[in-house]
Design an enzyme around this catalytic site. Structure first.
Site, PDB file in Angstrom:
ATOM      1  N   ALA A   7      28.575  44.367  50.443  1.00  0.00           N
ATOM      2  CA  ALA A   7      27.691  43.751  49.543  1.00  0.00           C
ATOM      3  C   ALA A   7      26.222  44.596  49.552  1.00  0.00           C
ATOM      4  CB  ALA A   7      27.536  42.093  49.916  1.00  0.00           C
TER       5      ALA A   7
ATOM      6  N   THR B  57      22.801  45.486  46.503  1.00  0.00           N
ATOM      7  CA  THR B  57      21.605  44.573  46.421  1.00  0.00           C
ATOM      8  C   THR B  57      20.471  45.124  45.796  1.00  0.00           C
ATOM      9  OG1 THR B  57      21.206  45.280  48.687  1.00  0.00           O
ATOM     10  CG2 THR B  57      22.312  43.196  48.491  1.00  0.00           C
TER      11      THR B  57
ATOM     12  N   PHE C 220      26.163  38.003  50.668  1.00  0.00           N
ATOM     13  CA  PHE C 220      26.680  36.910  50.838  1.00  0.00           C
ATOM     14  C   PHE C 220      25.831  35.948  52.169  1.00  0.00           C
ATOM     15  CE2 PHE C 220      29.617  38.726  47.989  1.00  0.00           C
ATOM     16  CZ  PHE C 220      30.048  37.505  47.225  1.00  0.00           C
TER      17      PHE C 220
ATOM     18  N   ASP D  56      32.028  43.827  41.747  1.00  0.00           N
ATOM     19  CA  ASP D  56      31.091  44.072  40.688  1.00  0.00           C
ATOM     20  C   ASP D  56      31.612  45.241  39.875  1.00  0.00           C
ATOM     21  OD1 ASP D  56      29.997  46.301  42.001  1.00  0.00           O
ATOM     22  OD2 ASP D  56      28.894  44.862  43.361  1.00  0.00           O
TER      23      ASP D  56
ATOM     24  N   HIS E 143      38.873  43.278  47.142  1.00  0.00           N
ATOM     25  CA  HIS E 143      38.833  41.738  46.828  1.00  0.00           C
ATOM     26  C   HIS E 143      38.814  41.532  45.086  1.00  0.00           C
ATOM     27  CE1 HIS E 143      36.482  41.222  50.770  1.00  0.00           C
ATOM     28  NE2 HIS E 143      37.856  40.978  50.773  1.00  0.00           N
TER      29      HIS E 143
ATOM     30  N   CYS F 253      45.639  34.648  32.949  1.00  0.00           N
ATOM     31  CA  CYS F 253      46.229  33.285  32.774  1.00  0.00           C
ATOM     32  C   CYS F 253      46.901  33.021  34.208  1.00  0.00           C
ATOM     33  CB  CYS F 253      47.027  33.351  31.573  1.00  0.00           C
ATOM     34  SG  CYS F 253      47.654  31.542  31.355  1.00  0.00           S
TER      35      CYS F 253
ATOM     36  N   CYS G 242      43.863  30.282  27.546  1.00  0.00           N
ATOM     37  CA  CYS G 242      44.618  30.992  27.169  1.00  0.00           C
ATOM     38  C   CYS G 242      45.156  31.077  25.618  1.00  0.00           C
ATOM     39  CB  CYS G 242      45.984  31.340  28.154  1.00  0.00           C
ATOM     40  SG  CYS G 242      47.251  32.596  27.600  1.00  0.00           S
TER      41      CYS G 242
ATOM     42  N   THR H 157      27.333  46.554  54.806  1.00  0.00           N
ATOM     43  CA  THR H 157      28.332  45.499  55.409  1.00  0.00           C
ATOM     44  C   THR H 157      28.206  45.024  56.840  1.00  0.00           C
ATOM     45  OG1 THR H 157      30.952  44.783  55.753  1.00  0.00           O
ATOM     46  CG2 THR H 157      30.186  46.987  55.833  1.00  0.00           C
TER      47      THR H 157
ATOM     48  N   ASN I  37      23.409  50.481  57.569  1.00  0.00           N
ATOM     49  CA  ASN I  37      23.174  49.127  57.126  1.00  0.00           C
ATOM     50  C   ASN I  37      21.584  48.710  57.489  1.00  0.00           C
ATOM     51  OD1 ASN I  37      24.506  46.794  56.033  1.00  0.00           O
ATOM     52  ND2 ASN I  37      24.382  45.866  58.235  1.00  0.00           N
TER      53      ASN I  37
END
Length: 247
Positions: free
Chosen positions: A23, A27, A34, A107, A122, A130, A151, A192, A215
Site C-alpha cells: 500500500a 500513498t 491500511f 488500484d 489481491h 456478477c 447484472c 509494505t 519502507n
C-alpha cells in the site's frame, strides 16, 4: 559507498529485478494505506462494523449494500494518478531490467504508468463480475448505481474482482509470483509492512543476496534484508532509477 549508492549500482548492473510492493507504493498518489496510524483501518467510520470485517466475504454475502457503499466511499478514489515510484518501475521494465511487479494493491496504478508484467495478488477495483452468472463489468457500469449494481443479464449482484478476507488467492498468480521471485537476481520490496499473509510469505522463496527493503518504517523482516532504505518510496525509487545525466 553508502547504502543508497550501493543499491543504485546493483540496479544499474542487473537485468533480472523483481519488485514486490504494498500500500505504501500508492500513498504518494493520495490513496490511504491500511495499517498505519492514519490508514483505512484506523479511520473512524459510521458503521458498527470494523473495516476488516467490511472487507470480508462474509460481509459481502450478508450486507451487499453496505459492502458496496464502503467500497465506493473508501476504495474508489477519483482522479488518482501514478506517482514517481510507478513510473520508475515502468522505466526499469522498458529498459529490460525489471522482470515483473508483484503487488498487493488493487488500484492498477502500475498498469496506468505503463507497466505490463504486473501480478495483482489481491485483484483490482476496476474489474467486476456478477456473482450469479459470472458476466464481467467495468467500473463505469458500477458507477451508474447508487449502491448495489445489478447484472443486466441475470439480475445477480455484481462484486469487485478483489480478494476479500476469507477468500483464497488465485493459485496461478501465486505460482507465477513464486517463480519470478525464486529466479530473481535482485528483489526489491517496497511500501509494505510485510504483515499480510500469505502474500508476505512469498519473499521467502528468494534465493539471492540482493534483497532491498524500502519502507517508511521498520518491518518485522528487516533482519533478512541485505540493504535497507527508509523514507518515501516514490522519491527513493525515482532517484535510484534516474540516470546521472538526468540530475
Amino acid at each position: 559507498m553508502n547504502t543508497f549508492d550501493q543499491v543504485k549500482e546493483i540496479i544499474k548492473n542487473s537485468n533480472n529485478i523483481v519488485f514486490f510492493g504494498g500500500a505504501g507504493v500508492s500513498t504518494a498518489s493520495g490513496l490511504p494505506d491500511f495499517r498505519s496510524a492514519t490508514g483505512l483501518y484506523n479511520r473512524k467510520n459510521n458503521s458498527a462494523y470494523s473495516p476488516e470485517y467490511m472487507l470480508s466475504h462474509e460481509f459481502l454475502i450478508n450486507h451487499p449494500d453496505e459492502f458496496m457503499k464502503y467500497i465506493k466511499e473508501n476504495l474508489m478514489v477519483d482522479g488518482i494518478k501514478p506517482n514517481a515510484c510507478h513510473y520508475a518501475l515502468s522505466k526499469l521494465e522498458k529498459m529490460g531490467k525489471l522482470k515483473g511487479i508483484i503487488t498487493q494493491n488493487i488500484d492498477s496504478l502500475h498498469q496506468d504508468a505503463g507497466s505490463k508484467n504486473v501480478i495483482e495478488l489481491h485483484g483490482n477495483i476496476k474489474d467486476y463480475y456478477c456473482m450469479n452468472c459470472g458476466k464481467n463489468f467495468d467500473l463505469d457500469y458500477i458507477k451508474k448505481y447508487e449502491d448495489i449494481a445489478i447484472c443486466d443479464k441475470c439480475g445477480g449482484i455484481i462484486r469487485p474482482d478483489v480478494v476479500l478476507y476469507g477468500e483464497g488467492l488465485n493459485q496461478d498468480n501465486i505460482s507465477y509470483a513464486i517463480n519470478l521471485i525464486a529466479r530473481a537476481d535482485v528483489l526489491i520490496i517496497g511500501g509494505t509492512s510485510l504483515a499480510v499473509y500469505p502474500a508476505a510469505g512469498l519473499i521467502d522463496f528468494y534465493r539471492g543476496n540482493k534483497l532491498i527493503l524500502i519502507n517508511m518504517e521498520a518491518t518485522s523482516r528487516d533482519n533478512i534484508a541485505n540493504y535497507i532504505l527508509q523514507g518515501d518510496i516514490s522519491k527513493i525509487m525515482e532517484k535510484l532509477v534516474e540516470d546521472d545525466d538526468e540530475k
